[in-house]
Design an enzyme around this catalytic site. Structure first.
Site, PDB file in Angstrom:
ATOM      1  N   LEU A 150       0.822  -1.212   0.000  1.00  0.00           N
ATOM      2  CA  LEU A 150       0.000   0.000   0.000  1.00  0.00           C
ATOM      3  C   LEU A 150       0.855   1.260   0.000  1.00  0.00           C
ATOM      4  CD1 LEU A 150      -2.992  -0.993   2.294  1.00  0.00           C
ATOM      5  CD2 LEU A 150      -2.674  -1.276  -0.172  1.00  0.00           C
TER       6      LEU A 150
ATOM      7  N   ARG B 271     -15.367 -12.971   0.057  1.00  0.00           N
ATOM      8  CA  ARG B 271     -15.172 -12.123   1.242  1.00  0.00           C
ATOM      9  C   ARG B 271     -14.946 -10.670   0.845  1.00  0.00           C
ATOM     10  NH1 ARG B 271     -10.317 -10.657   3.834  1.00  0.00           N
ATOM     11  NH2 ARG B 271     -10.702  -9.814   5.916  1.00  0.00           N
TER      12      ARG B 271
ATOM     13  N   LEU C 143      11.757   0.500  12.432  1.00  0.00           N
ATOM     14  CA  LEU C 143      10.899   1.123  13.435  1.00  0.00           C
ATOM     15  C   LEU C 143      11.381   0.869  14.860  1.00  0.00           C
ATOM     16  CD1 LEU C 143       7.488   0.325  11.732  1.00  0.00           C
ATOM     17  CD2 LEU C 143       8.445   2.611  12.118  1.00  0.00           C
TER      18      LEU C 143
ATOM     19  N   GLY D 116       3.899   1.492   8.208  1.00  0.00           N
ATOM     20  CA  GLY D 116       5.052   0.630   8.496  1.00  0.00           C
ATOM     21  C   GLY D 116       4.724  -0.466   9.490  1.00  0.00           C
ATOM     22  N   GLY D 117       5.562  -1.501   9.476  1.00  0.00           N
ATOM     23  CA  GLY D 117       5.397  -2.611  10.404  1.00  0.00           C
ATOM     24  C   GLY D 117       5.018  -3.891   9.688  1.00  0.00           C
ATOM     25  N   VAL D 118       4.791  -4.930  10.488  1.00  0.00           N
ATOM     26  CA  VAL D 118       4.415  -6.235   9.933  1.00  0.00           C
ATOM     27  C   VAL D 118       2.938  -6.171   9.559  1.00  0.00           C
ATOM     28  CG1 VAL D 118       4.174  -8.680  10.485  1.00  0.00           C
ATOM     29  CG2 VAL D 118       6.153  -7.405  11.328  1.00  0.00           C
ATOM     30  N   SER D 119       2.606  -6.591   8.326  1.00  0.00           N
ATOM     31  CA  SER D 119       1.240  -6.362   7.829  1.00  0.00           C
ATOM     32  C   SER D 119       0.457  -7.655   7.615  1.00  0.00           C
ATOM     33  CB  SER D 119       1.287  -5.559   6.535  1.00  0.00           C
ATOM     34  OG  SER D 119       1.967  -6.296   5.555  1.00  0.00           O
TER      35      SER D 119
ATOM     36  N   TYR E 201      -1.020 -10.619  14.878  1.00  0.00           N
ATOM     37  CA  TYR E 201      -1.022  -9.376  14.088  1.00  0.00           C
ATOM     38  C   TYR E 201      -2.216  -8.497  14.470  1.00  0.00           C
ATOM     39  CZ  TYR E 201      -2.216  -6.732   9.814  1.00  0.00           C
ATOM     40  OH  TYR E 201      -2.600  -5.776   8.916  1.00  0.00           O
TER      41      TYR E 201
END
Ligand code: 15L
Length: 271
Positions: free
Chosen positions: A20, A179, A57, A77-80, A141
């Protein structure tokens, strides 16, 4: 300083090398004079108006430097997705704390936080919920995103830093399965949502679900009407093809049972 017609001087986009982030990178440039881009991964070369500032981060000093001179942050940012606990801990828990501490230090007043529908993934697809429904995360998550929503709430209540938490559904170029007839967020609507979250005059602390104007809905955004987000796309034009490709779906399939879909089957991973 020359007068500007753009709403922001400098915006920071974290996670700019992610899926994204790459969608928003060219689009956010239209809303600011300078776009600072950060990621731990390769960011390519800077276009006019872009500043590249790689950072992990969990590196507190790097994140402190990242927010210097920034008007507002779009934090992707970060684990998605679901992962082992340690990377989630480092990026989504420690990293988010570092981001908010840096915002407090530099007086940054607005953060748009990419939360996720997986905060509420264990609600069923026959339930309609709003942002006051208690979290029911489907993954570690999702738990980390619930932490982010609570952390940002504390920074609003204590320090007046405004945050709009975007519980993003499925942000893809087109809906891909049943979905997504409910969870889909078009890329154009993603931009509308982020810009509304950045520019709403009184955001305070708001949680908003990120979907397009889909006919099937599980998520009620009336508590976030003050953000002024107006989706203009819909998954409906894809419905016939998606249903024809899978005419007799298994009603026990988790993908068609839980709002979080197949995430309920992911992990837990060993650390
Ligand atoms: C998310 O939070 C993920 O980041 C994304 O990859 C998708 O899986 C999305 O949720 C979804 O629920 O479709």
């Amino acid at each position: 300083m020359t007068p500007t017609t753009k709403p922001f001087d400098r915006l920071l986009l974290t996670g700019a090398a992610g899926t994204l982030g790459r969608v928003l990178r060219p689009r956010l440039l239209g809303h600011c004079e300078r776009l600072r881009l950060s990621d731990r991964a390769e960011l390519g070369t800077a276009a006019p108006g872009e500043e590249l500032q790689p950072a992990a981060l969990e590196d507190r000093a790097a994140v402190l430097a990242l927010l210097e001179g920034v008007d507002a942050v779009v934090h992707l940012g970060g684990v998605s997705t679901e992962a082992a606990f340690d990377p989630i801990l480092q990026a989504n828990i420690v990293g988010l704390f570092n981001l908010y501490e840096a915002a407090r230090h530099h007086g940054v007043r607005r953060i748009v936080f990419a939360s996720s529908n997986h905060v509420v993934g264990y609600y069923r697809q026959n339930e309609v919920i709003d942002s006051h429904a208690p979290p029911r995360p489907d993954t570690l998550y999702g738990v980390s995103k619930a932490f982010g929503e609570n952390l940002s709430r504390m920074y609003w209540d204590r320090y007046g830093i405004q945050t709009v938490c975007l519980r993003i559904g499925s942000a893809t170029s087109a809906p891909l399965n049943r979905r997504m007839l409910a969870s889909w967020l078009s890329h154009d609507d993603l931009e509308r949502l982020v810009v509304a979250a950045l520019t709403a005059p009184c955001a305070g602390h708001t949680v908003i679900f990120g979907t397009s104007d889909n006919a099937t809905r599980w998520w009620d955004n009336r508590r976030a009407m003050h953000i002024g987000y107006r989706p203009q796309d819909s998954a409906e034009p894809w419905r016939a093809a998606i249903e024809a490709a899978d005419p007799r779906p298994d009603p026990q399939d988790p993908a068609l049972t839980w709002q979080g879909g197949v995430f309920v089957k992911l992990g837990p991973y060993e650390t």
